[in-house]
Each structure stands twice: as C-alpha cells, then as structure tokens.
Design a protein around this motif. Structure first.
Motif, PDB file in Angstrom:
ATOM      1  N   LYS A  63       0.816  -1.214   0.000  1.00 20.86           N
ATOM      2  CA  LYS A  63       0.000   0.000   0.000  1.00 20.86           C
ATOM      3  C   LYS A  63       0.849   1.263   0.000  1.00 20.86           C
ATOM      4  O   LYS A  63       0.325   2.375   0.136  1.00 20.86           O
ATOM      5  CB  LYS A  63      -0.936  -0.003   1.212  1.00 20.86           C
ATOM      6  CG  LYS A  63      -1.974  -1.109   1.190  1.00 20.86           C
ATOM      7  CD  LYS A  63      -2.889  -1.046   2.393  1.00 20.86           C
ATOM      8  CE  LYS A  63      -3.931  -2.162   2.346  1.00 20.86           C
ATOM      9  NZ  LYS A  63      -4.844  -2.120   3.536  1.00 20.86           N
ATOM     10  N   GLY A  64       2.165   1.099  -0.142  1.00 23.76           N
ATOM     11  CA  GLY A  64       3.051   2.246  -0.243  1.00 23.76           C
ATOM     12  C   GLY A  64       3.381   2.896   1.077  1.00 23.76           C
ATOM     13  O   GLY A  64       3.860   4.033   1.103  1.00 23.76           O
ATOM     14  N   ARG A  65       3.178   2.188   2.181  1.00 20.24           N
ATOM     15  CA  ARG A  65       3.511   2.717   3.507  1.00 20.24           C
ATOM     16  C   ARG A  65       4.887   2.202   3.939  1.00 20.24           C
ATOM     17  O   ARG A  65       5.234   1.053   3.671  1.00 20.24           O
ATOM     18  CB  ARG A  65       2.467   2.301   4.528  1.00 20.24           C
ATOM     19  CG  ARG A  65       1.332   3.285   4.758  1.00 20.24           C
ATOM     20  CD  ARG A  65       0.669   3.754   3.521  1.00 20.24           C
ATOM     21  NE  ARG A  65      -0.436   4.698   3.794  1.00 20.24           N
ATOM     22  CZ  ARG A  65      -1.177   5.248   2.869  1.00 20.24           C
ATOM     23  NH1 ARG A  65      -0.948   4.978   1.589  1.00 20.24           N
ATOM     24  NH2 ARG A  65      -2.142   6.093   3.176  1.00 20.24           N
ATOM     25  N   CYS A 207       9.765  -1.983 -10.868  1.00 21.69           N
ATOM     26  CA  CYS A 207       8.743  -2.249  -9.864  1.00 21.69           C
ATOM     27  C   CYS A 207       9.339  -2.686  -8.525  1.00 21.69           C
ATOM     28  O   CYS A 207      10.382  -3.325  -8.467  1.00 21.69           O
ATOM     29  CB  CYS A 207       7.807  -3.342 -10.373  1.00 21.69           C
ATOM     30  SG  CYS A 207       6.828  -2.851 -11.797  1.00 21.69           S
ATOM     31  N   TYR A 208       8.648  -2.311  -7.465  1.00 18.13           N
ATOM     32  CA  TYR A 208       8.936  -2.765  -6.112  1.00 18.13           C
ATOM     33  C   TYR A 208       7.660  -2.579  -5.317  1.00 18.13           C
ATOM     34  O   TYR A 208       6.742  -1.854  -5.764  1.00 18.13           O
ATOM     35  CB  TYR A 208      10.097  -1.974  -5.490  1.00 18.13           C
ATOM     36  CG  TYR A 208       9.935  -0.463  -5.476  1.00 18.13           C
ATOM     37  CD1 TYR A 208       9.344   0.191  -4.394  1.00 18.13           C
ATOM     38  CD2 TYR A 208      10.367   0.317  -6.542  1.00 18.13           C
ATOM     39  CE1 TYR A 208       9.194   1.569  -4.367  1.00 18.13           C
ATOM     40  CE2 TYR A 208      10.218   1.696  -6.536  1.00 18.13           C
ATOM     41  CZ  TYR A 208       9.643   2.314  -5.451  1.00 18.13           C
ATOM     42  OH  TYR A 208       9.489   3.693  -5.436  1.00 18.13           O
ATOM     43  N   PRO A 209       7.495  -3.198  -4.183  1.00 18.86           N
ATOM     44  CA  PRO A 209       6.254  -3.048  -3.418  1.00 18.86           C
ATOM     45  C   PRO A 209       5.949  -1.578  -3.142  1.00 18.86           C
ATOM     46  O   PRO A 209       6.791  -0.840  -2.644  1.00 18.86           O
ATOM     47  CB  PRO A 209       6.548  -3.818  -2.121  1.00 18.86           C
ATOM     48  CG  PRO A 209       7.577  -4.823  -2.503  1.00 18.86           C
ATOM     49  CD  PRO A 209       8.432  -4.149  -3.533  1.00 18.86           C
ATOM     50  N   GLY A 210       4.729  -1.164  -3.468  1.00 13.22           N
ATOM     51  CA  GLY A 210       4.310   0.214  -3.225  1.00 13.22           C
ATOM     52  C   GLY A 210       4.729   1.205  -4.289  1.00 13.22           C
ATOM     53  O   GLY A 210       4.405   2.391  -4.198  1.00 13.22           O
ATOM     54  N   GLN A 211       5.439   0.741  -5.332  1.00  9.39           N
ATOM     55  CA  GLN A 211       5.989   1.654  -6.353  1.00  9.39           C
ATOM     56  C   GLN A 211       4.904   2.452  -7.065  1.00  9.39           C
ATOM     57  O   GLN A 211       5.077   3.637  -7.362  1.00  9.39           O
ATOM     58  CB  GLN A 211       6.821   0.850  -7.357  1.00  9.39           C
ATOM     59  CG  GLN A 211       7.470   1.681  -8.456  1.00  9.39           C
ATOM     60  CD  GLN A 211       6.623   1.765  -9.711  1.00  9.39           C
ATOM     61  OE1 GLN A 211       5.711   0.952  -9.905  1.00  9.39           O
ATOM     62  NE2 GLN A 211       6.895   2.741 -10.550  1.00  9.39           N
ATOM     63  N   GLU A 212       3.778   1.815  -7.353  1.00  8.68           N
ATOM     64  CA  GLU A 212       2.710   2.511  -8.084  1.00  8.68           C
ATOM     65  C   GLU A 212       2.197   3.710  -7.294  1.00  8.68           C
ATOM     66  O   GLU A 212       1.969   4.793  -7.849  1.00  8.68           O
ATOM     67  CB  GLU A 212       1.564   1.547  -8.368  1.00  8.68           C
ATOM     68  CG  GLU A 212       0.415   2.168  -9.170  1.00  8.68           C
ATOM     69  CD  GLU A 212      -0.694   1.185  -9.455  1.00  8.68           C
ATOM     70  OE1 GLU A 212      -1.773   1.644  -9.899  1.00  8.68           O
ATOM     71  OE2 GLU A 212      -0.503  -0.024  -9.245  1.00  8.68           O
ATOM     72  N   ILE A 213       2.050   3.547  -5.994  1.00 10.83           N
ATOM     73  CA  ILE A 213       1.566   4.647  -5.152  1.00 10.83           C
ATOM     74  C   ILE A 213       2.615   5.746  -5.061  1.00 10.83           C
ATOM     75  O   ILE A 213       2.292   6.939  -5.119  1.00 10.83           O
ATOM     76  CB  ILE A 213       1.194   4.113  -3.761  1.00 10.83           C
ATOM     77  CG1 ILE A 213      -0.029   3.195  -3.883  1.00 10.83           C
ATOM     78  CG2 ILE A 213       0.910   5.259  -2.781  1.00 10.83           C
ATOM     79  CD1 ILE A 213      -0.364   2.429  -2.642  1.00 10.83           C
ATOM     80  N   VAL A 214       3.881   5.369  -4.932  1.00 11.68           N
ATOM     81  CA  VAL A 214       4.960   6.350  -4.886  1.00 11.68           C
ATOM     82  C   VAL A 214       4.988   7.174  -6.170  1.00 11.68           C
ATOM     83  O   VAL A 214       5.077   8.407  -6.142  1.00 11.68           O
ATOM     84  CB  VAL A 214       6.320   5.645  -4.662  1.00 11.68           C
ATOM     85  CG1 VAL A 214       7.477   6.622  -4.892  1.00 11.68           C
ATOM     86  CG2 VAL A 214       6.395   5.079  -3.259  1.00 11.68           C
TER      87      VAL A 214
END
Length: 259
Positions: A63-65, A207-214
C-alpha cells in the motif's frame, strides 16, 4: 530556520567521545542475487550503488507505507548491509525472508558488530564508505545540514552507551530523519515523511512493493503534507495523530510531524 538547541550546542562544543548507538542493528544480505533481491524489494535504486557506497533506502508495504527506513551499504559485488536505526535487524530479516523464494541470497544478523556515533567533521565523501570490510571496520559520513558527524561499524567492544546516543537521536531529528516505531510502522507514505529529501526513494527504477503509489504521488502531486519540525510550545500543542517521532536532549525537546 532550524537552529541547534542550546543543550545540544553545549554538548557538541565539549568535544564529546564516541558513543554506541544501542538502537542500531545490522542485517547482511549475501549471495549472487543479493543486489537483484534488494532492487526488487526496496524503494531506492540499489543498482546505482558501486562497491563501498551507501544510500538511504527503505522497504514499503504493497500500500506504499514505510515499513522500515535504513542505510543500505554495498560492501562487495555480492554483499549488502542494512544498517537499521529503528526496526531490529532480526525482525526486519524475519519479515524479508518470506520474499527470498528462489533468490540466491542469505540473510543474517551481524550481532558481532556495533554501530558507533562520532561527532565532528568526517574525511569521508558523501555516500562513500571508508575502511576495510575484511577487518569489519567501516566509516560513513552521516552529517546533516546542522551537525557534522560520522557513523562507524566495527567489532563489538566495551564502548559505553553515553549521552551521545541521545544527542545523535536529536541531531537526526533536526536533520529531518524520521524514526519509525510502533504505530508509525506502515502508517506513512515516503512523501508524507519527506524521504525524497533524503534521496531515499526512486520514481524511475522498476517495480517494487508500493511503487505505483509512490509514482502516482510524485507525478500527480497528490501529496499535500510533509514532515515538519516542531519544538517548544508547538510540540506540546501538536495533534498526536500527526506526530511521527520526538526526541529530548537536556532541557530541549523537538519532534517531527506530518502537517
């Protein structure tokens, strides 16, 4: 304008001795896939690191946290060190191990090493690592805009934990380096706690976890909040829901809040 609080200023003028930083711990990543694994999991561009260089980096939830903020050191072609100021290395390793899967990488806590803080000008260039990893002796220039200082990794000794550890925490806070504990873990996005100012997050790598939100936050300008330094009356009147961390040294207190 940020000023050094009187208590810290007096301490720095006294030529303080080195102090062990008890909250710091070290997690090692070693193997042919160590760099690729870190590149896929962490929010900064690990591929940019040459051997004997370091960067601020971190691990995000999907979730980008921010789960953890740390220093990432490349000490060999196939070996990285995570120096974690907040989350214990053992806990961070336990969380990461589930994502190793078929990657050829081993995770291990360097319990035989300690992190020592030293105030004063470092001869090491920014983002470079000095010393000899084979001898387990490393130095990083961790100066902030206000306080010159360096971080030393070395074999564990009988170095005392002094008031320098509290001074170090205050200096980090004044430098805009947040500390994440308890409920603050997985609460804030990197931009909310201004990690882009530490050059700790990449919006250009893969890509990495939360990358889209960042990326969405960065390119669409959706983040309207940022990390703000509070002291004295402003800190006592702050909404607890906005407060990320605080520190005290002598008679002086300061905190970082998302406003």
């Amino acid at each position: 304008m940020v000023n050094i609080p009187p208590s810290l200023n007096k301490f720095l003028a006294s030529s303080p001795s080195d102090s062990v930083l008890p909250g710091y711990s070290i997690l090692g990543l070693k193997g042919p896939d160590a760099v690729a694994f870190a590149q896929a999991q962490f929010m900064n561009d690990v591929a940019l690191l040459d051997v004997m260089q370091w960067q601020w980096n971190g691990w995000l939830s999907t979730k980008g946290r921010v789960i953890a903020l740390f220093l990432l050191l490349r000490v060999a072609e196939d070996e990285l060190l995570i120096v974690s100021p907040d989350m214990p290395a053992a806990e961070l390793g336990r969380r990461l191990i589930g994502y190793v899967l078929r990657n050829r990488v081993q995770l291990g806590v360097w319990s035989e090493l300690e992190c020592v803080g030293r105030f004063g000008t470092s001869t090491v260039a920014a983002q470079q690592i000095a010393g000899d990893w084979n001898a387990r002796q490393l130095e990083l220039n961790l100066a902030t805009a206000l306080v010159p200082r360096s971080l030393h990794l070395r074999p564990r000794a009988e170095t005392a934990v002094t008031e320098g550890a509290s001074a170090w925490a205050m200096a980090s806070l004044l430098g805009g380096i947040p500390s994440l504990h308890g409920e603050q873990i997985e609460r804030w996005t990197p931009h909310q706690i201004s990690l882009q100012l530490l050059h700790a997050v990449s919006v250009k790598k893969g890509c990495y976890p939360g990358q889209e939100i960042v990326a969405r936050t960065h390119f669409l300008g959706k983040n309207k909040r940022q990390l703000t330094l509070l002291s004295d009356i402003a800190l006592t009147q702050a909404d607890p829901a906005t407060l990320v961390c605080s520190a005290q040294f002598g008679d002086d207190q300061a905190g970082l809040a998302v406003l």
